[in-house]
Design a protein around this motif. Structure first.
Motif, PDB file in Angstrom:
ATOM      1  N   ALA A  95       0.710  -1.199  -0.006  1.00  0.00           N
ATOM      2  CA  ALA A  95       0.113  -0.057  -0.041  1.00  0.00           C
ATOM      3  C   ALA A  95       0.829   1.251  -0.204  1.00  0.00           C
ATOM      4  O   ALA A  95       0.465   2.311  -0.688  1.00  0.00           O
ATOM      5  CB  ALA A  95      -0.786   0.063   1.110  1.00  0.00           C
ATOM      6  N   ALA A  96       1.860   1.097   0.794  1.00  0.00           N
ATOM      7  CA  ALA A  96       2.836   2.459   0.823  1.00  0.00           C
ATOM      8  C   ALA A  96       3.559   2.533  -0.432  1.00  0.00           C
ATOM      9  O   ALA A  96       3.670   3.892  -1.062  1.00  0.00           O
ATOM     10  CB  ALA A  96       3.769   2.255   1.879  1.00  0.00           C
ATOM     11  N   ILE A  97       3.886   1.535  -0.944  1.00  0.00           N
ATOM     12  CA  ILE A  97       4.829   1.473  -2.524  1.00  0.00           C
ATOM     13  C   ILE A  97       3.626   2.080  -3.506  1.00  0.00           C
ATOM     14  O   ILE A  97       3.836   3.191  -4.232  1.00  0.00           O
ATOM     15  CB  ILE A  97       5.139   0.261  -3.085  1.00  0.00           C
ATOM     16  CG1 ILE A  97       6.363  -0.121  -2.258  1.00  0.00           C
ATOM     17  CG2 ILE A  97       5.504   0.275  -4.518  1.00  0.00           C
ATOM     18  CD1 ILE A  97       6.628  -1.504  -2.394  1.00  0.00           C
ATOM     19  N   ARG A  98       2.190   1.699  -3.354  1.00  0.00           N
ATOM     20  CA  ARG A  98       1.153   2.297  -4.103  1.00  0.00           C
ATOM     21  C   ARG A  98       0.956   3.741  -3.931  1.00  0.00           C
ATOM     22  O   ARG A  98       0.763   4.463  -4.976  1.00  0.00           O
ATOM     23  CB  ARG A  98      -0.104   1.370  -4.128  1.00  0.00           C
ATOM     24  CG  ARG A  98      -1.407   2.121  -4.775  1.00  0.00           C
ATOM     25  CD  ARG A  98      -2.623   1.222  -4.699  1.00  0.00           C
ATOM     26  NE  ARG A  98      -2.669   0.146  -5.668  1.00  0.00           N
ATOM     27  CZ  ARG A  98      -2.218  -1.185  -5.524  1.00  0.00           C
ATOM     28  NH1 ARG A  98      -1.992  -1.373  -4.310  1.00  0.00           N
ATOM     29  NH2 ARG A  98      -1.972  -2.068  -6.530  1.00  0.00           N
ATOM     30  N   ALA A  99       0.883   4.132  -2.743  1.00  0.00           N
ATOM     31  CA  ALA A  99       0.826   5.552  -2.593  1.00  0.00           C
ATOM     32  C   ALA A  99       1.910   6.356  -2.720  1.00  0.00           C
ATOM     33  O   ALA A  99       1.774   7.874  -2.543  1.00  0.00           O
ATOM     34  CB  ALA A  99       0.248   5.691  -1.015  1.00  0.00           C
ATOM     35  N   GLY A 100       2.999   5.827  -3.067  1.00  0.00           N
ATOM     36  CA  GLY A 100       4.042   6.720  -3.055  1.00  0.00           C
ATOM     37  C   GLY A 100       4.708   7.372  -1.894  1.00  0.00           C
ATOM     38  O   GLY A 100       5.798   8.142  -2.055  1.00  0.00           O
ATOM     39  N   ASP A 101       4.629   6.533  -0.912  1.00  0.00           N
ATOM     40  CA  ASP A 101       4.988   7.031   0.292  1.00  0.00           C
ATOM     41  C   ASP A 101       6.538   6.346   0.665  1.00  0.00           C
ATOM     42  O   ASP A 101       6.453   5.345   1.226  1.00  0.00           O
ATOM     43  CB  ASP A 101       4.002   6.655   1.445  1.00  0.00           C
ATOM     44  CG  ASP A 101       4.424   7.305   2.927  1.00  0.00           C
ATOM     45  OD1 ASP A 101       5.591   7.446   2.804  1.00  0.00           O
ATOM     46  OD2 ASP A 101       3.411   7.215   3.893  1.00  0.00           O
ATOM     47  N   ALA A 102       7.586   6.953   0.259  1.00  0.00           N
ATOM     48  CA  ALA A 102       8.760   6.207   0.296  1.00  0.00           C
ATOM     49  C   ALA A 102       9.609   5.890   1.643  1.00  0.00           C
ATOM     50  O   ALA A 102       9.640   4.829   1.871  1.00  0.00           O
ATOM     51  CB  ALA A 102       9.762   7.103  -0.312  1.00  0.00           C
TER      52      ALA A 102
END
Length: 226
Positions: A198-205
């Motif tokens: 989910a973090a990768i999808r959200a662009g939350d590095a």
């Protein structure tokens, strides 16, 4: 000292290339026993000495392990992987965990910034496959699914050097995971990887990096790996 004739050397190189191709293509997976020397002679149509020379060369490079009385087994898919397998097979598990944490955290950070829609679809598919393996209670299937998901996260970084290095370490990491999981999957040891995806999808590095690092930190504390 007599030198090998160019013709024989070229033939030996061809046999080495063919055997290496069987390994890298997955036709002979890591852990499998390759055909016997007589079988290879028949399949390749070359002399026994040429086959023996090729097998010894790949054993020297770390791709094969010749076990007297048992056969010859695939232990790595590349020369670098073979070197790493020999060098780190008896390494401190804590040090392996720290290396994995460093690589995966950095890769997850990059993946959050660089992932494509194709990467995300692949991660969704592999995450579902991992959960299915866990639900089925199939430890070996889970190990394979978990390792594949982690490799996909690294690949989503689109850093070819990092991905190649991680892939070469893959068999060592998979052995480490297999030892930690054991024969039985226990509910209390399950680690949810959905937050990482989910973090990768959200662009939350930063969250992606923290999630990736937290898995190996948890493994070190609990003795479970995944």
């Amino acid at each position: 000292m007599a030198l090998t004739s160019p013709r024989r050397s070229a033939l030996s190189d061809q046999v080495i290339a063919e055997l290496r191709n069987q390994i890298t293509s997955g036709a002979w997976p890591v852990g499998s026993r390759i055909p016997t020397e007589p079988e290879l002679v028949e399949q390749l149509g070359v002399a026994r000495n040429t086959v023996r020379e090729a097998v010894r060369a790949l054993a020297h490079n770390g791709l094969l392990d010749i076990r007297q009385g048992s056969g010859t087994y695939v232990v790595a898919t590349s020369e670098l992987a073979g070197v790493m397998h020999r060098r780190f097979a008896d390494a401190d598990p804590l040090h392996v965990a720290e290396l994995r944490s460093t690589l995966e955290s950095s890769a997850a950070r990059l993946a959050a910034r660089r992932r494509t829609e194709r990467d995300l679809r692949q991660l969704d598919t592999l995450l579902a496959r991992r959960e299915e393996a866990w639900a089925a209670g199939d430890a070996e299937r889970f190990v394979a699914a978990d390792a594949t998901l982690h490799l996909a996260v690294v690949a989503a970084s689109h850093n070819e050097v990092l991905t190649a290095l991680y892939a070469d370490l893959g068999h060592l990491l998979r052995d480490w995971l297999r030892d930690g999981v054991g024969r039985e999957l226990r509910p209390e040891n399950h680690m949810d990887h959905a937050r990482l995806v989910a973090a990768i999808r959200a662009g939350d590095a930063e969250t992606a990096a923290a999630e990736a690092a937290s898995y190996t930190e948890h493994c070190v504390v609990t003795g479970v790996r995944g």
